[in-house]
Scaffold this motif. Structure first.
Motif: not given
Length: 310
Positions: A144-148, A181-187, A193-194, A277-279
């Motif tokens: 949803r973040i990417k879509q907006e 080996n975290p990924h949530v914050y990087n995701d 878009g960064a 990124a959301l405007g």
């Protein structure tokens, strides 16, 4: 699909908003941008004036008092029937640990409630505490973040720093990410878009926890991290903890002087990055308060602060 995202579509997201001590005084840009992002995604934030310090500053010298302070906030949220949403990772960690401890230690629970009774409060263990970043990941979702997104951040290279208390202790945090080996914050960063750059010293503490007793050591820790970030080619640090910001941004000039190095590294809150990124405009996201101005970044992505968002 994250099951929490599906549930979110059926239930309104509403939280008791816990600002802590540092955000209202030293990180107003974090609060401003967090409220903008929360409103954008339909997250209702309920302010509870009776909230006080989480107990983190005294935890190492008086664990009982720290536990009572955290439990008091939990009990206040319980009276409202709301889970707590936080911005500071230290506030998150302290209250998550207190919640976990009191749910598993009947003796301490009784001691705490005996004290809370003086304020007609009782901790029952019916609420959870989650950082805004976790709520965005679990309840809003990466897709949803990417879509907006409305503004192309042009694969901006940045260094993510979630802080020490975002994931640990993992048991208290329900193992929602792998602390080794975290990924949530990087995701979450990549979803804007960064690009979250890998860098050495990525897991290093900011040094804020010992700033009050060993300024030299704290500055050395933060300086080592800033140097690592600069060498990675990152154009900014992306933060979700106000006290990490105190070290990396507000003390950056002092660290540069102490270490005889220049970093000139902008520090941007994740909610500011996501808001761009959301405007939303830099003015709407509190960028005027940022001390190390990310002028080059804002110019490169074509953001003009004088124009309203949307």
């Amino acid at each position: 699909m994250n099951p929490r995202v599906d549930q979110m579509s059926k239930e309104k997201l509403k939280f008791a908003f816990y600002l802590g001590c540092t955000v209202p005084v030293r990180a107003q840009n974090y609060e401003i941008s967090a409220r903008v992002v929360a409103k954008h995604f339909g997250i209702e934030l309920v302010d509870i004036p009776e909230f006080t310090c989480c107990g983190f500053p005294i935890k190492s010298v008086d664990q009982r008092s720290s536990l009572v302070m955290a439990a008091r906030n939990l009990a206040l949220a319980e009276k409202q029937g709301l889970d707590i949403l936080t911005l500071c990772t230290a506030c998150t960690g302290t209250q998550v640990e207190a919640n976990h401890q009191l749910k598993h230690d009947a003796k301490k629970l009784a001691e705490v409630n005996a004290i809370l009774k003086n304020e007609d409060l009782e901790y029952k263990g019916t609420v959870n505490v989650r950082h805004l970043a976790r709520v965005l990941y679990e309840d809003i979702g990466i897709e949803r973040i990417k879509q907006e997104l409305k503004v192309d951040l042009q694969s901006l290279p940045v260094a993510g720093h979630p802080g020490c208390h975002f994931l640990k202790p993992s048991e208290a945090f329900e193992n929602f990410d792998d602390p080794e080996n975290p990924h949530v914050y990087n995701d979450l960063i990549n979803a804007t878009g960064a690009v979250s750059n890998p860098y050495s010293e990525q897991e290093l503490c900011c040094g804020g926890a010992i700033l009050g007793i060993r300024v030299d050591a704290a500055y050395a820790m933060a300086g080592k991290k800033l140097q690592s970030v600069k060498e990675s080619g990152s154009e900014a640090m992306i933060l979700i903890c106000p006290f990490c910001n105190v070290m990396y941004e507000q003390n950056q000039k002092k660290i540069e002087k102490e270490l005889e190095q220049e970093f000139a590294m902008p520090c941007i809150y994740y909610t500011q990055l996501l808001g761009l990124a959301l405007g939303y405009t830099p003015d709407e996201l509190g960028f005027k308060i940022n001390r190390v101005k990310p002028i080059k970044i804002l110019e490169r992505i074509g953001v003009i602060s004088e124009k309203p968002a949307g």
